[in-house]
Each structure stands twice: as structure tokens, then as C-alpha cells.
Motif scaffolding. Structure first.
Motif, short mmCIF file in Angstrom:
data_model
loop_
_atom_site.label_atom_id
_atom_site.label_comp_id
_atom_site.label_asym_id
_atom_site.label_seq_id
_atom_site.Cartn_x
_atom_site.Cartn_y
_atom_site.Cartn_z
N PRO A 160 0.62 -1.22 0.21
CA PRO A 160 -0.11 0.03 0.16
C PRO A 160 0.96 1.38 -0.02
N GLN A 161 2.14 1.24 0.56
CA GLN A 161 2.97 2.21 0.50
C GLN A 161 3.34 2.81 -0.78
N VAL A 162 3.97 1.72 -1.78
CA VAL A 162 4.35 2.20 -2.99
C VAL A 162 3.02 2.26 -4.00
N SER A 163 1.91 2.03 -3.71
CA SER A 163 0.84 2.28 -4.61
C SER A 163 0.19 3.36 -4.50
N ALA A 164 0.38 4.07 -3.29
CA ALA A 164 -0.42 5.46 -3.13
C ALA A 164 0.06 6.56 -3.69
N LEU A 165 -0.60 7.69 -3.71
CA LEU A 165 -0.02 8.61 -4.21
C LEU A 165 0.78 9.30 -3.11
N PRO A 166 1.80 10.26 -3.76
CA PRO A 166 2.83 10.92 -2.55
C PRO A 166 1.89 11.67 -1.80
N TRP B 67 0.80 8.06 -15.89
CA TRP B 67 -0.31 6.91 -15.99
C TRP B 67 0.19 5.82 -15.82
N GLY B 68 -0.19 4.60 -14.84
CA GLY B 68 0.09 3.44 -14.86
C GLY B 68 1.51 2.99 -13.78
N LEU B 69 2.13 4.19 -13.29
CA LEU B 69 3.26 4.08 -12.58
C LEU B 69 2.98 3.33 -11.17
N LEU B 70 1.97 4.09 -10.70
CA LEU B 70 1.58 3.65 -9.12
C LEU B 70 1.27 2.22 -9.31
N GLU B 71 0.30 1.54 -10.42
CA GLU B 71 -0.10 0.57 -10.61
C GLU B 71 1.02 -0.53 -10.80
N ALA B 72 2.27 -0.39 -11.59
CA ALA B 72 3.33 -0.90 -11.85
C ALA B 72 4.03 -1.08 -10.54
N LYS B 73 4.42 -0.11 -9.67
CA LYS B 73 5.03 -0.12 -8.19
C LYS B 73 4.35 -1.19 -7.45
N GLY B 74 3.16 -1.05 -7.51
CA GLY B 74 2.36 -1.91 -6.64
C GLY B 74 2.42 -3.38 -7.10
#
Length: 185
Positions: A77-83, A116-123
Motif C-alpha cells: 500500500p505504501q508504493v501504490s499510493a499517491l505521494p 499513468w500506470g506508474l503506481l499500479e506498476a510499483k504495486g
């Protein structure tokens, strides 16, 4: 395996000591609370299941591996959340003249939005890391179980050999008594 599948499997089934326990017997949570668990009693005739539970509960390597898994799970949840947004308040000692008039203070709110898609990729990467940690934990658990099972079966074999030798000695003594009685009569 996606993160929802991983969370589902963790919430509904916890693997411990080679047995699957339903979710109502052990509650999985992200809290740091330590629940006191009593060690099973081990006696000379302890079952393999008790020996496996004891080995799993007392192994520092297995415990460290499980904590690494929990840590990697908490990163998802930490890496897939907005800063975090930034709120700044500025106060000017001297008034700053702008085209809209003098400024005495300034309030700013900033939010960074990744591509776009960066948070999902990090998750997804964090989920794969958590899966890897889970499989490392399972590997350690199975290695310990293999060692305990091997030693337990060897101990059972030695015990059965000793019992059969004791029975052999008893049989030989009984036969010796019978032969003496037959020679006497």
C-alpha cells in the motif's frame, strides 16, 4: 498472483506447521501486537505433528523469514499510493507588491501525480516481492520440516530396532529356559 489474491489467501488460510487453519482460528492483521502462543509439550512419544509445530515455533530463521514477508507485504500500500500532498504557509516580513496588491502571507497546496500506470506498476512489483518473500518463507518452513521428519523417522526406526532386539532377547531367554526344563526332565 495479484495483491487481492495474496490478501485473500492470507486472510482465509494461514499455513502453520504443515496444517491449514481456517481464518476464524487465527486472525491475520497488520498490527504489531504479539500474541502469546504456548509451545506444544514434547515427550518421548511425541507425534510428528507436535514435533513439526515445535520446530516451526522455535526456529529463529523461520521467524525472521516470516517477518521479512510481513514487511514486504506492508510495502504494497505504501508504493501504490499517491505521494503525500504538501501544504505550505509563508509569511512575508515586508509586504511584497504584486499586480493584485500587497502580499503579507501565502498558502500553497501541492500534489504530485505520477505518470499513468506508474503506481499500479510499483504495486505489482511490490506484490511480486511479497510473493517472493512468501515463497522464501515456505521454502525455509519446508526445509525445517524435512529435517525434523527425517530425524523423527530415524528415531522411530532406532526405537523399533531396540524394541525388536529387546523382544529378541526376551524370546531367547524364554527359549533357553524351555530348553533347560526339557533337559532336566
Amino acid at each position: 498472483m495479484c495483491s487481492s489474491d495474496l490478501e485473500y489467501s492470507l486472510r482465509h488460510t494461514t499455513y502453520f506447521a504443515g496444517t491449514a487453519m481456517p481464518h476464524h482460528s487465527i486472525e491475520f492483521s497488520y498490527s504489531d501486537e504479539v500474541q502469546a502462543v504456548s509451545l506444544p509439550n514434547l515427550s518421548q512419544d511425541a507425534s510428528l505433528q507436535r514435533c513439526l509445530m515445535y520446530a516451526a515455533m522455535t526456529s529463529p530463521k523461520l521467524e525472521a523469514s516470516f517477518h521479512r514477508f510481513q514487511a514486504s507485504l506492508s510495502r504494497i500500500p505504501q508504493v501504490s499510493a499517491l505521494p503525500d500532498p504538501r501544504l505550505t504557509l509563508g509569511y512575508f516580513i515586508e509586504e511584497v507588491q504584486t499586480r493584485t496588491g500587497p502580499m503579507e502571507q501565502q498558502l500553497t497546496l501541492q500534489q504530485a501525480f505520477p505518470w499513468w500506470g506508474l503506481l499500479e506498476a510499483k504495486g505489482d512489483v511490490a506484490t511480486l516481492a511479497a510473493n517472493r518473500s512468501w515463497y522464501e518463507y515456505e521454502t525455509k518452513r519446508l526445509e525445517i520440516f524435512e529435517l525434523v521428519t527425517h530425524r523423527w523417522t530415524r528415531a522411530e526406526e532406532h526405537t523399533s530396532e531396540l524394541q525388536s532386539r529387546r523382544n529378541l532377547v526376551c524370546r531367547l531367554l524364554l527359549e533357553k529356559k524351555k530348553t533347560r526344563k526339557q533337559h532336566i526332565t
